[in-house]
Design a protein around this motif. Sequence first.
Motif, PDB file in Angstrom:
ATOM      1  N   ARG A   1       0.836  -1.208   0.000  1.00 46.02           N
ATOM      2  CA  ARG A   1       0.000   0.000   0.000  1.00 46.02           C
ATOM      3  C   ARG A   1       0.874   1.263   0.000  1.00 46.02           C
ATOM      4  NH1 ARG A   1      -0.928   3.168   3.757  1.00 46.02           N
ATOM      5  NH2 ARG A   1      -0.576   1.810   5.536  1.00 46.02           N
ATOM      6  N   ILE A   2       1.894   1.270   0.840  1.00 46.49           N
ATOM      7  CA  ILE A   2       2.796   2.431   0.892  1.00 46.49           C
ATOM      8  C   ILE A   2       3.467   2.638  -0.465  1.00 46.49           C
ATOM      9  CG2 ILE A   2       4.958   3.291   1.887  1.00 46.49           C
ATOM     10  CD1 ILE A   2       4.115   2.041   4.551  1.00 46.49           C
ATOM     11  N   ALA A   3       3.932   1.518  -1.051  1.00 47.28           N
ATOM     12  CA  ALA A   3       4.645   1.608  -2.334  1.00 47.28           C
ATOM     13  C   ALA A   3       3.757   2.186  -3.431  1.00 47.28           C
ATOM     14  CB  ALA A   3       5.154   0.229  -2.741  1.00 47.28           C
ATOM     15  N   THR A   4       2.475   1.847  -3.369  1.00 52.24           N
ATOM     16  CA  THR A   4       1.599   2.211  -4.481  1.00 52.24           C
ATOM     17  C   THR A   4       0.743   3.442  -4.178  1.00 52.24           C
ATOM     18  OG1 THR A   4      -0.063   0.624  -3.707  1.00 52.24           O
ATOM     19  CG2 THR A   4       1.513  -0.156  -5.331  1.00 52.24           C
ATOM     20  N   THR A   5       0.945   4.056  -3.034  1.00 49.52           N
ATOM     21  CA  THR A   5       0.236   5.325  -2.744  1.00 49.52           C
ATOM     22  C   THR A   5       1.285   6.395  -2.416  1.00 49.52           C
ATOM     23  OG1 THR A   5      -0.081   4.701  -0.400  1.00 49.52           O
ATOM     24  CG2 THR A   5      -1.865   4.210  -1.930  1.00 49.52           C
ATOM     25  N   ARG A   6       1.711   6.409  -1.158  1.00 48.25           N
ATOM     26  CA  ARG A   6       2.616   7.470  -0.711  1.00 48.25           C
ATOM     27  C   ARG A   6       3.919   7.507  -1.513  1.00 48.25           C
ATOM     28  NH1 ARG A   6      -0.227   8.951   3.275  1.00 48.25           N
ATOM     29  NH2 ARG A   6      -0.953   6.905   3.901  1.00 48.25           N
ATOM     30  N   LEU A   7       4.390   6.342  -1.955  1.00 45.29           N
ATOM     31  CA  LEU A   7       5.663   6.300  -2.680  1.00 45.29           C
ATOM     32  C   LEU A   7       5.463   5.995  -4.165  1.00 45.29           C
ATOM     33  CD1 LEU A   7       7.896   4.477  -0.018  1.00 45.29           C
ATOM     34  CD2 LEU A   7       7.745   6.933  -0.504  1.00 45.29           C
TER      35      LEU A   7
END
Lengths: 377, 377
Positions: free
Chosen positions: A88-94
């Motif tokens: 999720r972090i990879a594909t949103t915030r990052l």
Amino acid sequence: MTDRALLPTGLEDVLPIDAQHEASVVDHLMHTFASMGYDRVKPPLIEFEDNLLQGSGAAISAQTFRVMDPVSQRMLGIRPDMTVQVERIATTRLINAPRPLRLSYAGQVLRVKGSQLRPERQFTQTGIELIGSDAHAADCEIILLAHEALSKAGVKNLSVDLGLPALVPAICEDLNMDQQTREDLRMALDRKDAASVKALGGVAANLFAQLLDSAGPASHAIAMLKKLDLGGKAKELRERLINVYDLVKSQAPALSITIDASENRGYEYHTGVAYTYYAKGARGELGRGGRYVAGSGEAATGFTVFVDSLMRALEKPDTPEKVFLPFATPSQEGARLRADGHIIVNGLQEVPDEQAEGLRMGCSHIFLNGNIVALSR
Amino acid sequence: MTDRALLPTGLEDVLPIDAQHEASVVDHLMHTFASMGYDRVKPPLIEFEDNLLQGSGAAISAQTFRVMDPVSQRMLGIRPDMTVQVERIATTRLINAPRPLRLSYAGQVLRVKGSQLRPERQFTQTGIELIGSDAHAADCEIILLAHEALSKAGVKNLSVDLGLPALVPAICEDLNMDQQTREDLRMALDRKDAASVKALGGVAANLFAQLLDSAGPASHAIAMLKKLDLGGKAKELRERLINVYDLVKSQAPALSITIDASENRGYEYHTGVAYTYYAKGARGELGRGGRYVAGSGEAATGFTVFVDSLMRALEKPDTPEKVFLPFATPSQEGARLRADGHIIVNGLQEVPDEQAEGLRMGCSHIFLNGNIVALSR
């Protein structure tokens, strides 16, 4: 009132020296991951439940503790797994960070119920994700890095099992097999039940039987897989497995590798090569990973360590040596000993027999007249 | 479906390089604690709520998330604080371990609601407990170890405030003051409201006014406190504060110390000297601790670090240097660079311009023809 010593089933207090041992093993793993450019992220312990349960998270929905959030008036889930969060972090915030993106993580996860095999309900999880590359070199990097991290953590007699969980579904698809037969067949393959496989396989009964027989040491498995009459997607998957295997073998000729291309269990969302690590004599998997498609549509792969299984595979650490400092030893002496790497234990009051006191406190040594002296019972 | 990037208020994804920075700071703190013989323990994230809410836990009962345990059919609490758990371990599972018992811990805690000042709902907490000694040397050890740990973690301009939260209640008790006046008086003292203190203090109005005036740099405070006309329990408490202060001062003459013996807030269960750490220019307390009585009746003291406040007091870390290895660089070259302490980033496919690729991937250097070469934009 509850007996204060009582903890819910599957939850435990980790005591000295095990808690330190685990922290230090996790530290070693994270350090190895960092050396290959995997940057640490730290998602929260709880978040909106529908975010936690996306993708591979759906499979453990029933294992997720839920709480009402009085602030948002919505349901939150306590994470049963961290890989969904990191994806999720990879594909949103990052999402705008350069690809391939390398991330690492370590933290606690909670499950509603333990299993008979693993009664624990709280686990330490640590791992890596590599997002945005479809290259064989990406699979190879993850396989070798996982191997190195586990070895450096102290695991002996490691082996990796390569799988291809999307292969059987792809063959079934080619055969236009009905849904019920597919499920029965996959279960039969997972159980290594050759008779049922033959009965369920229809026109491809021989193919499935050969697939089942191929499971084993890598050189045997690769030779047998090459002989299978595959087409379309299944053929591509086999090519990928062989290419990844060849690359790993060329970079780490001594690595112990088995291959089981018939297994599906627990890898439902994996799209390419999957990797599972075992240590001879240790119960259960030490970690697993594999190729999948991230929520962003990006090709991704990753690996997660089951730290509880890993700890069971390691030898118990030695009790650390401690130096007892009798009461009123000048504090700069203690500072000097600690700067030299010693663990000190201050005496906090005068006692008649300082050596006996050092022993009672569990120290291996005592500081007397400027010298470190071994204590013996 | 929830926007995947959305997290509940007060919860966050900690990203590179902050997540690594925090982990490394916690590691430094734990290492300092270990060097003085504090052994790590790891209590579970959740346990029976009535165990979590004992002693000092009662004060944050309203801040505790609760979940139903389908296994025991009882309510569990997600820990809002770890000190109660560590004290529980000390007085149950480790009740037969030699005293004084030194324990350390690090982990995540969750709160139901943030405050305006601290909107966060998940914190990293780390600290130490010293159980089974009433000695001044025990307070001194904790005060100096906390100071050293915070300093080594990189905090500049540290100061410690010593308090004596049981002093005002003891004076009120001596005066047979009614409950309402006591509470009003304590609030007035916490607010430094001299007029209300004078009005509420009755026959001891002058004493309380002097107590309020005494707050400030240690030498001034100690001189003023010595002049107070105290008896019984209050006098004993003052003696303890002076003795602990003298011991700390003799071992660390350069330490910046203030004393406020009139404050109560947040220290309701402390029975002796309390310690609070601040850094000039940093918002809020970095950590706090103090003397209390454990559930076993044992004299105890401890210190806990608020890692979020600590992180705000530290300078941001530099971005780590990374060396880009063009695709197909022999893997033993990477292994050699990592053994030398370099962080490497593997190229996973051929690209036309390897230097541009290294820059795009955020690397500071590239490995070319056997050499590490700096990349410049």
